[in-house]
Design a protein around this motif. Structure first.
Motif, PDB file in Angstrom:
ATOM      1  N   ALA A 116       0.810  -1.228   0.000  1.00 40.90           N
ATOM      2  CA  ALA A 116       0.000   0.000   0.000  1.00 40.90           C
ATOM      3  C   ALA A 116       0.836   1.267   0.000  1.00 40.90           C
ATOM      4  N   GLY A 117       2.172   1.156   0.095  1.00 35.81           N
ATOM      5  CA  GLY A 117       3.005   2.353  -0.025  1.00 35.81           C
ATOM      6  C   GLY A 117       3.767   2.750   1.209  1.00 35.81           C
ATOM      7  N   LYS A 118       4.032   1.823   2.130  1.00 38.22           N
ATOM      8  CA  LYS A 118       4.711   2.201   3.369  1.00 38.22           C
ATOM      9  C   LYS A 118       6.132   2.710   3.120  1.00 38.22           C
ATOM     10  N   SER A 119       6.823   2.144   2.128  1.00 37.42           N
ATOM     11  CA  SER A 119       8.183   2.612   1.829  1.00 37.42           C
ATOM     12  C   SER A 119       8.175   4.066   1.362  1.00 37.42           C
ATOM     13  N   VAL A 120       7.247   4.391   0.480  1.00 38.52           N
ATOM     14  CA  VAL A 120       7.109   5.782   0.019  1.00 38.52           C
ATOM     15  C   VAL A 120       6.778   6.694   1.191  1.00 38.52           C
ATOM     16  N   ALA A 121       5.863   6.244   2.060  1.00 36.36           N
ATOM     17  CA  ALA A 121       5.450   7.056   3.200  1.00 36.36           C
ATOM     18  C   ALA A 121       6.604   7.282   4.179  1.00 36.36           C
ATOM     19  N   ARG A 137      12.619  14.915  19.610  1.00 39.14           N
ATOM     20  CA  ARG A 137      12.545  14.913  18.159  1.00 39.14           C
ATOM     21  C   ARG A 137      11.351  14.071  17.729  1.00 39.14           C
ATOM     22  N   ARG A 138      10.911  14.305  16.536  1.00 39.54           N
ATOM     23  CA  ARG A 138       9.759  13.575  16.029  1.00 39.54           C
ATOM     24  C   ARG A 138      10.187  12.198  15.532  1.00 39.54           C
ATOM     25  N   VAL A 139       9.369  11.196  15.874  1.00 42.61           N
ATOM     26  CA  VAL A 139       9.715   9.810  15.585  1.00 42.61           C
ATOM     27  C   VAL A 139       8.594   9.174  14.768  1.00 42.61           C
ATOM     28  N   ALA A 140       8.977   8.400  13.754  1.00 39.23           N
ATOM     29  CA  ALA A 140       8.022   7.614  12.970  1.00 39.23           C
ATOM     30  C   ALA A 140       8.427   6.156  13.040  1.00 39.23           C
ATOM     31  N   ILE A 141       7.467   5.306  13.378  1.00 38.99           N
ATOM     32  CA  ILE A 141       7.727   3.875  13.527  1.00 38.99           C
ATOM     33  C   ILE A 141       6.798   3.119  12.588  1.00 38.99           C
ATOM     34  N   ALA A 142       7.394   2.313  11.713  1.00 40.50           N
ATOM     35  CA  ALA A 142       6.600   1.500  10.790  1.00 40.50           C
ATOM     36  C   ALA A 142       6.441   0.101  11.340  1.00 40.50           C
ATOM     37  N   VAL A 143       5.211  -0.358  11.370  1.00 41.36           N
ATOM     38  CA  VAL A 143       4.897  -1.703  11.847  1.00 41.36           C
ATOM     39  C   VAL A 143       4.017  -2.373  10.803  1.00 41.36           C
TER      40      VAL A 143
END
Length: 298
Positions: free
Chosen positions: A14-19, A52-58
């Motif tokens: 669905a595009g997680k790498s792009v996101a 700092r802002r953190v993004a975690i992909a699961v």
């Protein structure tokens, strides 16, 4: 704990790498497939290092720890951590097409040595196995999806997804409920991330005016034509009245995101005009976004 935390999840393909690349470009420190058991310790460590802002992909590859994730999100929010869960979705047809084009195996496929029939000759069996894997993934991620802001990427180009995500997690996104107005064409399908869908195909159509046909609802001649139609004003007033009545209830329910989709036949004139006008009318609300699915894809 302080700082913005984006939890990015969704369907494989669905595009997680792009996101994640978009979030990294937006200044987020990005981590992929962090086990839920390590989430609290990781965020505490980030707090010690500085805000700092953190993004975690699961994703479903961490299926063993997925049941732990929802309680952790609720605990973090109760502790004052601004956790925004974003779920990337797409139709089964779009996901099937993407896996076929990239020839990558689905993470839940048991026979990972094959490429879904692209090379082994048994296309029908491979198609069935892939569809079964997608359905199983939907079941495993159903709880997270229900608690997340959903972005339907079925019709989106990568550039659109990057732009939409940047709007969603930008500096103005915190605090009040984010209200999204999105125009679309029914002939290309209804956005699956819509909370409310309004069908405006019953309104007079500028498409049948030869001079207005090549224009869009953002152009002054089309806007003037539609503004002069009593039915358009009535429809817009009723939609606005409905939203004005119920927005406070959605905000009180701690919703972070509400998508109002306006659809017409081609997604060029009527739906675009209403989205533009409604976004302007609700500008006082706070964080209001406009999306034109068909126009943005040009």
């Amino acid at each position: 704990m302080q700082g913005d935390v984006v939890l990015l999840t969704g369907m494989s393909g669905a595009g997680k790498s792009v996101a994640m690349h978009a979030l990294e470009d937006a200044g987020y420190f990005c981590v992929e497939n962090l086990p839920a058991e390590l989430l609290l310790d990781f965020l505490k460590l980030e707090q010690q290092r500085g805000e700092r802002r953190v993004a975690i992909a699961v994703d479903v590859r961490s299926s063993g720890s997925l049941p732990l994730l929802l309680p952790l999100i609720k605990d973090l929010r109760s502790a004052g951590v601004a956790v925004r869960s974003v779920f990337l979705d797409a139709s089964n047809e779009a996901l099937m097409r993407r896996f076929s084009e990239t020839r990558r195996p689905h993470p839940l496929r048991e026979d990972r040595d094959t490429n879904f029939g692209a090379l082994d000759g048994d296309a029908e069996d491979s198609h069935r196995l892939l569809l079964d894997a997608i359905k199983l993934e939907r079941e495993l991620l159903g709880g997270l999806k229900a608690e997340s802001t959903i972005i339907d990427t079925s019709q989106l180009r990568p550039a659109q997804l990057r732009a939409w995500l940047a709007d969603l997690v930008g500096p103005n996104a915190g605090g009040k409920l984010t209200l999204v107005f999105e125009s679309f064409a029914f002939k290309h399908g209804v956005p699956s991330d819509a909370d409310f869908v309004f069908d405006v195909r019953v309104l007079p159509n500028p498409y049948y005016d030869r001079e207005l046909r090549p224009l869009t609802g953002r152009d002054a001649p089309v806007a003037a034509y539609l503004a002069a139609q009593p039915e358009v004003g009535l429809m817009m007033g009723q939609i606005a009245g409905f939203l004005s009545r119920w927005l406070p209830n959605f905000a009180a329910d701690q919703r972070s995101y509400l998508t109002v989709a306006i659809g017409c036949t081609g997604g060029q004139h009527r739906s675009v005009y209403l989205v533009e006008m409604l976004a302007r009318q609700f500008g006082h609300h706070g964080h209001v976004l406009k999306r034109h699915r068909e126009l943005d894809a040009r």
